[in-house]
Scaffold this motif. Structure first.
Motif, mmCIF file in Angstrom:
data_model
loop_
_atom_site.group_PDB
_atom_site.id
_atom_site.type_symbol
_atom_site.label_atom_id
_atom_site.label_comp_id
_atom_site.label_asym_id
_atom_site.label_seq_id
_atom_site.Cartn_x
_atom_site.Cartn_y
_atom_site.Cartn_z
ATOM 1 N N GLN A 17 0.417 -1.394 -0.049
ATOM 2 C CA GLN A 17 0.122 0.355 -0.227
ATOM 3 C C GLN A 17 0.886 1.771 0.002
ATOM 4 O OE1 GLN A 17 -3.122 0.811 2.840
ATOM 5 N NE2 GLN A 17 -3.423 -1.739 3.049
ATOM 6 N N ALA A 18 1.752 1.238 1.011
ATOM 7 C CA ALA A 18 2.574 2.016 1.275
ATOM 8 C C ALA A 18 3.478 2.611 -0.629
ATOM 9 C CB ALA A 18 3.587 2.351 2.117
ATOM 10 N N SER A 19 3.709 1.828 -0.734
ATOM 11 C CA SER A 19 4.999 2.089 -2.293
ATOM 12 C C SER A 19 3.481 2.380 -3.094
ATOM 13 C CB SER A 19 4.737 0.900 -2.435
ATOM 14 O OG SER A 19 4.047 -0.359 -3.379
ATOM 15 N N GLU A 20 2.677 2.539 -3.191
ATOM 16 C CA GLU A 20 1.570 3.242 -3.807
ATOM 17 C C GLU A 20 2.108 4.220 -3.573
ATOM 18 O OE1 GLU A 20 -2.543 2.319 -3.876
ATOM 19 O OE2 GLU A 20 -1.545 -0.169 -4.016
ATOM 20 N N ILE A 21 2.659 5.199 -2.621
ATOM 21 C CA ILE A 21 2.078 7.215 -2.697
ATOM 22 C C ILE A 21 3.806 7.078 -3.324
ATOM 23 C CG2 ILE A 21 2.430 8.500 -1.107
ATOM 24 C CD1 ILE A 21 1.492 6.598 1.186
ATOM 25 N N VAL A 22 4.553 6.212 -2.788
ATOM 26 C CA VAL A 22 6.048 5.756 -3.269
ATOM 27 C C VAL A 22 6.245 6.574 -4.239
ATOM 28 C CG1 VAL A 22 8.738 5.215 -3.585
ATOM 29 C CG2 VAL A 22 7.668 5.287 -1.358
ATOM 30 N N MET A 23 5.514 6.082 -5.716
ATOM 31 C CA MET A 23 5.304 5.897 -7.242
ATOM 32 C C MET A 23 4.799 6.453 -7.874
ATOM 33 S SD MET A 23 7.183 3.310 -8.001
ATOM 34 C CE MET A 23 7.188 3.471 -9.464
ATOM 35 N N THR A 24 3.487 6.943 -6.994
ATOM 36 C CA THR A 24 3.259 8.198 -7.499
ATOM 37 C C THR A 24 4.106 9.799 -7.076
ATOM 38 O OG1 THR A 24 1.308 7.139 -6.588
ATOM 39 C CG2 THR A 24 0.525 10.017 -6.903
ATOM 40 N N MET A 25 4.448 9.730 -6.511
ATOM 41 C CA MET A 25 5.124 10.723 -6.278
ATOM 42 C C MET A 25 6.753 10.547 -7.195
ATOM 43 S SD MET A 25 3.344 12.852 -4.336
ATOM 44 C CE MET A 25 4.502 13.937 -4.004
ATOM 45 N N PHE A 26 6.968 9.624 -7.545
ATOM 46 C CA PHE A 26 8.108 8.956 -7.984
ATOM 47 C C PHE A 26 8.996 10.098 -8.816
ATOM 48 C CE2 PHE A 26 11.779 6.788 -10.701
ATOM 49 C CZ PHE A 26 12.638 6.774 -9.164
ATOM 50 N N GLN A 27 8.072 10.523 -9.669
ATOM 51 C CA GLN A 27 7.928 11.594 -10.911
ATOM 52 C C GLN A 27 7.631 13.494 -10.338
ATOM 53 O OE1 GLN A 27 10.086 10.624 -13.945
ATOM 54 N NE2 GLN A 27 9.517 8.450 -14.034
ATOM 55 N N GLN A 28 7.294 13.099 -9.783
ATOM 56 C CA GLN A 28 7.300 14.522 -8.664
ATOM 57 C C GLN A 28 7.511 15.163 -8.889
ATOM 58 O OE1 GLN A 28 3.667 15.373 -9.355
ATOM 59 N NE2 GLN A 28 3.205 12.802 -9.952
ATOM 60 N N HIS A 29 8.146 16.938 -8.498
ATOM 61 C CA HIS A 29 8.537 17.875 -7.949
ATOM 62 C C HIS A 29 8.494 17.174 -6.253
ATOM 63 C CE1 HIS A 29 11.022 21.349 -6.547
ATOM 64 N NE2 HIS A 29 10.107 21.455 -5.915
ATOM 65 N N LYS A 30 9.966 17.596 -5.616
ATOM 66 C CA LYS A 30 9.453 17.388 -4.368
ATOM 67 C C LYS A 30 10.258 18.652 -3.203
ATOM 68 C CE LYS A 30 10.451 12.477 -5.960
ATOM 69 N NZ LYS A 30 11.025 12.285 -7.320
ATOM 70 N N ASP A 31 9.818 18.756 -2.190
ATOM 71 C CA ASP A 31 10.339 19.288 -1.525
ATOM 72 C C ASP A 31 11.612 18.598 -0.731
ATOM 73 O OD1 ASP A 31 9.299 22.077 -2.544
ATOM 74 O OD2 ASP A 31 7.369 21.129 -1.330
ATOM 75 N N VAL A 32 12.088 19.265 -1.333
ATOM 76 C CA VAL A 32 14.085 18.448 -0.143
ATOM 77 C C VAL A 32 14.389 19.411 0.810
ATOM 78 C CG1 VAL A 32 15.881 17.375 -0.515
ATOM 79 C CG2 VAL A 32 14.491 17.307 -2.750
ATOM 80 N N ARG A 33 14.804 18.746 1.929
ATOM 81 C CA ARG A 33 15.374 18.920 3.076
ATOM 82 C C ARG A 33 16.472 18.346 3.685
ATOM 83 N NH1 ARG A 33 11.599 18.286 6.905
ATOM 84 N NH2 ARG A 33 10.270 17.443 5.640
#
Ligand code: IPD
Ligand code: CA
Length: 278
Positions: A17-33
Motif C-alpha cells: 500500500q505504501a509503495s503506491e504513494i512512493v510510485m505516485t510521487m516518484f515522477q513529481q517535484h519534491k521539496d527536499v530538506r
C-alpha cells in the motif's frame, strides 16, 4: 519458522500500500530538506510513508514499538528492547528518489527479544518484493533465493555505497577501501544507492559481497535476515558478530569471502545508532 506470520503478512500488505504513494510521487517535484549532510535528504513523502506505516501497524498491534528513520530524525529516542519492534525505513534511497534514479525501497524488519523475526524489502520501481522469515528461507516475488556461494574473492562482484558521510577522513577511507579491493582484483564494484536493495543483490546471487560503513539500522536490518536466509553470511566489518546498531556490515556469499573483505577494509569512526548524542 517464525510464530509471527500474522505480522509478516500484514507487513507485506501495508508495504505494498505504501509503495503506491512512493510510485505516485516518484515522477513529481519534491521539496527536499537536508539532514546530517548534503547527501542525507528527506522529502515530505519519506515522512508521509513512515507515518502511514506506523499508524497502520500501531492500530493493529498497539503494544508494539517502532524504530523509524524519520521519527528518529525528528528526535525520537532510538532503543531496541525485547518488545516486538518494527524497524522502518520508509524510503531507502532518498537521494535516488529525489533524482528519479529508479532504485528506491521500503524496508521493514521486525524484532522480538532483539532477534530479527522477518525482513521485507520492496524495491518499488522494479516491483521486486524481497522477504524472509527466520528459519523459512528467503524469497523474491515468491521465488526462493540463494547466494552464489562464491569463495574466491578475485571472482567476486562487490557492492558497496559511498554513503552520506562527507568528511575528509570518511571519504579517504571509503575510497581507499574501494581502491584496495579493485587492486586485488575483484570483478567489479557497484552501488545502487540503496543499502537495502544492494544487500538483497547478495541474496539473489547477482552479487557476491556487500559492505558498508556509516549506514543505519533501518537501512540494513531487513536485508540482513534476507541474506542469511538465502544462505549468506552477515558480519561486522571488523570480522565480529553482526550488530545492526554498529553502522558497519559485510554481507557475503560465503564465510571465506566475508573474511577476506573484513581483512581488506578499514572502518571510519561512526557513533552507534543506539548511543545517545553527548
Ligand atoms: C541511505 C542509502 C544509501 C546509503 C546511506 C543510507 P536513505 O539511506 O541506503 O545507499 O549509502 O548510507 O543512509 O537515507 O536513503 O534511507
Ligand atoms: Ca530513508
Amino acid at each position: 519458522m517464525s510464530d509471527w506470520c500474522d505480522c509478516f503478512n500484514f507487513g507485506i500488505s501495508i508495504t505494498k500500500q505504501a509503495s503506491e504513494i512512493v510510485m505516485t510521487m516518484f515522477q513529481q517535484h519534491k521539496d527536499v530538506r537536508v539532514k546530517s549532510s548534503s547527501a542525507d535528504l528527506v522529502t515530505e513523502t519519506d515522512e508521509r510513508v513512515e507515518n502511514l506505516l506506523i499508524s497502520a501497524i500501531r492500530n493493529r498491534y498497539p503494544l508494539h514499538r517502532f524504530i523509524g528513520e524519520e521519527s528518529v530524525a525528528a528526535g525520537e529516542h532510538l532503543e531496541l528492547t525485547d518488545t516486538p519492534t518494527w524497524i522502518i525505513d520508509p524510503i531507502d534511497g532518498t537521494v535516488n528518489f529525489v533524482h528519479r534514479f529508479p532504485f528506491v525501497a521500503i524496508s521493514i524488519a521486525f524484532t522480538v527479544n532483539k532477534q530479527t523475526e522477518f525482513g521485507i524489502v520492496y524495491s518499488c520501481v522494479e516491483d521486486k518484493l524481497f522477504c524472509a522469515q527466520r528459519g523459512g528461507g528467503a524469497f523474491l516475488n515468491g521465488e526462493p533465493l540463494h547466494v552464489s556461494g562464491q569463495e574466491d574473492i578475485s571472482r567476486c562482484l562487490v557492492v558497496t555505497e559511498i554513503g552520506a558521510e562527507r568528511d575528509d577522513l570518511a571519504l579517504s577511507i571509503m575510497t581507499s577501501n574501494i581502491f584496495r579491493l579493485l587492486t586485488l582484483p575483484v570483478h567489479g564494484v557497484r552501488a545502487l544507492g540503496t543499502a537495502a536493495v544492494d544487500m538483497c543483490q547478495v541474496a539473489t546471487g547477482g552479487a557476491d559481497v556487500y559492505y558498508h560503513i556509516g549506514m543505519h539500522c533501518w537501512d540494513i536490518a531487513a536485508s540482513a535476515i534476507i541474506v542469511q536466509e538465502a544462505g549468506g553470511v552477515v558480519m561486522d566489518t571488523d570480522g565480529s558478530q553482526f550488530d545492526m546498531m554498529s553502522r558497519r556490515v559485510i554481507a557475503a556469499s560465503s564465510l571465506v569471502v566475508a573474511g577476506r573483505v573484513a581483512d581488506m577494509i578499514q572502518a571510519f569512526p561512526c557513533r552507534r545508532d543506539d548511543e545517545q548524542p553527548v
